[in-house]
Design a protein around this motif. Structure first.
Motif, PDB file in Angstrom:
ATOM      1  N   GLY A 187       0.799  -1.220   0.000  1.00  0.00           N
ATOM      2  CA  GLY A 187       0.000   0.000   0.000  1.00  0.00           C
ATOM      3  C   GLY A 187       0.830   1.268   0.000  1.00  0.00           C
ATOM      4  N   VAL A 188       2.073   1.186   0.429  1.00  0.00           N
ATOM      5  CA  VAL A 188       2.889   2.397   0.594  1.00  0.00           C
ATOM      6  C   VAL A 188       4.040   2.364  -0.416  1.00  0.00           C
ATOM      7  CG1 VAL A 188       4.191   3.747   2.293  1.00  0.00           C
ATOM      8  CG2 VAL A 188       2.382   2.198   3.061  1.00  0.00           C
ATOM      9  N   PRO A 189       4.235   3.497  -1.144  1.00  0.00           N
ATOM     10  CA  PRO A 189       5.353   3.490  -2.105  1.00  0.00           C
ATOM     11  C   PRO A 189       6.698   3.559  -1.383  1.00  0.00           C
ATOM     12  CG  PRO A 189       4.217   5.620  -2.125  1.00  0.00           C
ATOM     13  CD  PRO A 189       3.491   4.765  -1.137  1.00  0.00           C
ATOM     14  N   THR A 190       7.435   2.494  -1.407  1.00  0.00           N
ATOM     15  CA  THR A 190       8.757   2.447  -0.761  1.00  0.00           C
ATOM     16  C   THR A 190       9.773   1.930  -1.785  1.00  0.00           C
ATOM     17  OG1 THR A 190       8.400   0.156  -0.100  1.00  0.00           O
ATOM     18  CG2 THR A 190       7.815   1.849   1.524  1.00  0.00           C
ATOM     19  N   ARG A 195      11.440  -1.994  -5.951  1.00  0.00           N
ATOM     20  CA  ARG A 195      12.407  -3.042  -6.323  1.00  0.00           C
ATOM     21  C   ARG A 195      11.675  -4.337  -6.657  1.00  0.00           C
ATOM     22  NH1 ARG A 195      15.717  -1.889  -2.285  1.00  0.00           N
ATOM     23  NH2 ARG A 195      14.906  -3.524  -0.928  1.00  0.00           N
ATOM     24  N   TYR A 196      10.698  -4.673  -5.828  1.00  0.00           N
ATOM     25  CA  TYR A 196       9.942  -5.923  -6.010  1.00  0.00           C
ATOM     26  C   TYR A 196       9.175  -5.882  -7.328  1.00  0.00           C
ATOM     27  CZ  TYR A 196       6.474  -9.581  -4.909  1.00  0.00           C
ATOM     28  OH  TYR A 196       5.671 -10.689  -4.940  1.00  0.00           O
ATOM     29  N   ARG A 197       8.497  -4.761  -7.574  1.00  0.00           N
ATOM     30  CA  ARG A 197       7.698  -4.670  -8.810  1.00  0.00           C
ATOM     31  C   ARG A 197       8.589  -4.681 -10.044  1.00  0.00           C
ATOM     32  NH1 ARG A 197       2.596  -0.751  -7.114  1.00  0.00           N
ATOM     33  NH2 ARG A 197       1.802  -2.231  -5.569  1.00  0.00           N
ATOM     34  N   ALA A 198       9.732  -3.983  -9.956  1.00  0.00           N
ATOM     35  CA  ALA A 198      10.663  -3.979 -11.108  1.00  0.00           C
ATOM     36  C   ALA A 198      11.170  -5.399 -11.352  1.00  0.00           C
ATOM     37  CB  ALA A 198      11.827  -3.038 -10.827  1.00  0.00           C
TER      38      ALA A 198
END
Ligand code: HEM
Length: 433
Positions: A187-190, A195-198
């Motif tokens: 939920g929070v942009p960190t 890194r995980y999404r990339a």
């Protein structure tokens, strides 16, 4: 029947998650002393740890309609879709029937020549005094071998770099979300979320490209039976990421050989006797028996799969206790492998425990699960062992890899050694007993 003990020290919202994250191996070993089944909380959710090999085997071999894999595997689906490493139920069984034959005993010899060739080429490419990052080197080698099996060709340097760069972020993201506060993490942009999404996007694109390029290789033609393109990508991604455990074992065995000069001397002696001055060959594998025991012990000591869940899909009974549908139950090969009831002096690295009379007399074989068991048991276990035996012999003939520092276990999705640089020493110059 006595109630299941709850492990002390749970925090109100986090449960045992913080303790598990801070020192997972020590936490797991400590809780084992409280009973064969213990209760913990992951966030607000209760979970159970099975600390007896009989219970673990019952869990892993239970009828598939009683359990699915559990939360951490669901997290892997961004990259692995419905692939063999994460699929459940009927779909899993169908895919397993198609993929497993590629790795079954009768087909393994097809893969051995490439394993021997890549192990030899890698050991030959090193020069005395050269330094390299051990984990990265072993990852490249394991990826090269599995890609040869799947695509008939090694991965490009670009693809190797992509996997090295992104797979740790993927594994870490899966572990954080599977065991931790998923909604918060997503939920929070960190930087972690980015890194995980990339990692998911980049790796998925790479596997799609690889499958499109090698659709006609014999291995892909075989495992692609009955699968559309997306399913094939899922399965290829499952197999390539599965091979990461081989890389971790390879790194561990060189650390352990450095720490145990007596074991190292015997490995060399065996390589001299069996292989001599030529390169390793597939027919050496069955004769490299001591080297095989060293790997068996390495997998006992540092099993890459150290903690995995199952989730009850219906009410189940285990060890005389009833668990409602939805319960998460964990097994830890690490905990089972270090239980002094089954492995005397468990903290001693001793390949001799797997040889001759000592191996036959001990109850420890049933308490040995580096490849899991049952319908999700590792299809690549024998494949990995053959690859590792050839590698240790090919390296042992020429070199000693001397670590700059003592590696410590890093339990993430798999249990790998911390990154350490090694120096390549010619055999004769290496430290001896
Ligand atoms: C030393 C090396 C390896 C170790 C220790 C290891 C360990 C394991 C374990 C413990 C499981 C069971 C997980 C569970 O219970 O949910 C597993 C499953 C799996 N492994 Fe391995 N593995 C190794 C090498 C490999 C290799 C080389 C491949 C690919 C060729 C591979 C592919 C897989 C796949 C696809 C699954 C999922 C199987 C299924 O659910 O049907 N593994 N592995």
């Amino acid at each position: 029947m006595s109630p299941i003990p709850t492990v002390p020290g749970a925090l109100p919202l986090l449960g045992h998650t913080a303790r598990l994250a801070a020192g997972p191996l020590a936490f797991l070993e400590a809780q084992r002393r409280q009973g064969d089944i213990t209760r913990i909380r992951l966030g607000r959710r209760p979970a159970y740890l099975l600390n007896h090999p009989g219970l673990v085997r019952a869990l892993l071999t239970a009828p598939t309609r009683q359990f699915d894999r559990g939360d951490i595997f669901r997290e892997g689906r961004g990259l692995l879709g419905e692939g063999l490493a994460v699929a459940d139920g009927e779909h899993h069984l169908t895919r397993r029937r198609t993929v497993q034959p590629l790795f079954q005993k009768s087909r393994l010899p097809d893969h051995f020549p490439a394993m021997a060739e890549h192990a030899t080429a890698r050991a030959r490419s090193w020069r005395a005094g050269q330094r390299f990052a051990l984990n990265a080197e072993m990852t490249d080698l394991a990826l090269t071998v599995i890609s040869h099996t799947l695509f008939g060709a090694p991965l490009s340097d670009h693809d190797l770099r992509t996997i090295r760069r992104h797979l740790p972020g993927f594994f870490q993201g899966v572990a954080y979300r599977g065991y931790g506060p998923r909604a918060l993490l997503d939920g929070v942009p960190t930087p972690e979320r980015a890194r995980y999404r990339a990692a998911v996007t980049t790796l998925r694109a790479m596997f799609e490209k690889l499958v499109a390029a090698h659709r006609d290789s014999p291995a892909l033609a075989a495992i692609g039976e009955g699968a559309d393109e997306a399913q094939l990508v899922d399965d290829v991604a499952s197999l390539v990421t599965g091979a990461h455990t081989t890389a971790s074992t390879a790194a561990w065995v060189f650390h352990l050989l450095d720490r145990h000069p007596d074991v190292r001397a015997r490995v060399r002696e065996e390589a001299d006797t069996v292989v001599g001055d030529r390169d390793v060959r597939p027919d050496d594998i069955p004769r490299l028996t001591y080297t095989g025991h060293v790997l068996t012990e390495t997998l006992r000591y540092y099993p890459p799969v150290w903690l995995f869940p199952r989730r009850a899909t219906v009410p189940v009974t285990l060890g005389g206790h009833e668990f409602p549908a939805g319960t998460q139950l964990f097994y830890s090969p690490y905990v089972i492998h270090r239980d002094p009831r089954f492995h005397p002096r468990p903290t001693v690295f001793d390949p001799g425990r797997w040889t001759g009379a000592r191996a036959g007399a001990s109850p420890h074989r049933t308490a040995y699960l580096p490849f899991g068991a049952g319908v999700h048991g590792c299809p690549g276990g024998d494949y990995a062992l053959a690859e590792l035996v050839l590698l240790v012999a090919a390296v042992g003939r020429r070199w000693h890899l001397r670590p700059d520092a003592r590696a410590v276990p890093r339990p993430r999705t798999i249990l790998a050694p911390s990154p350490v640089t090694v120096t390549v020493e010619p055999r004769a110059a290496a430290r001896t007993v």
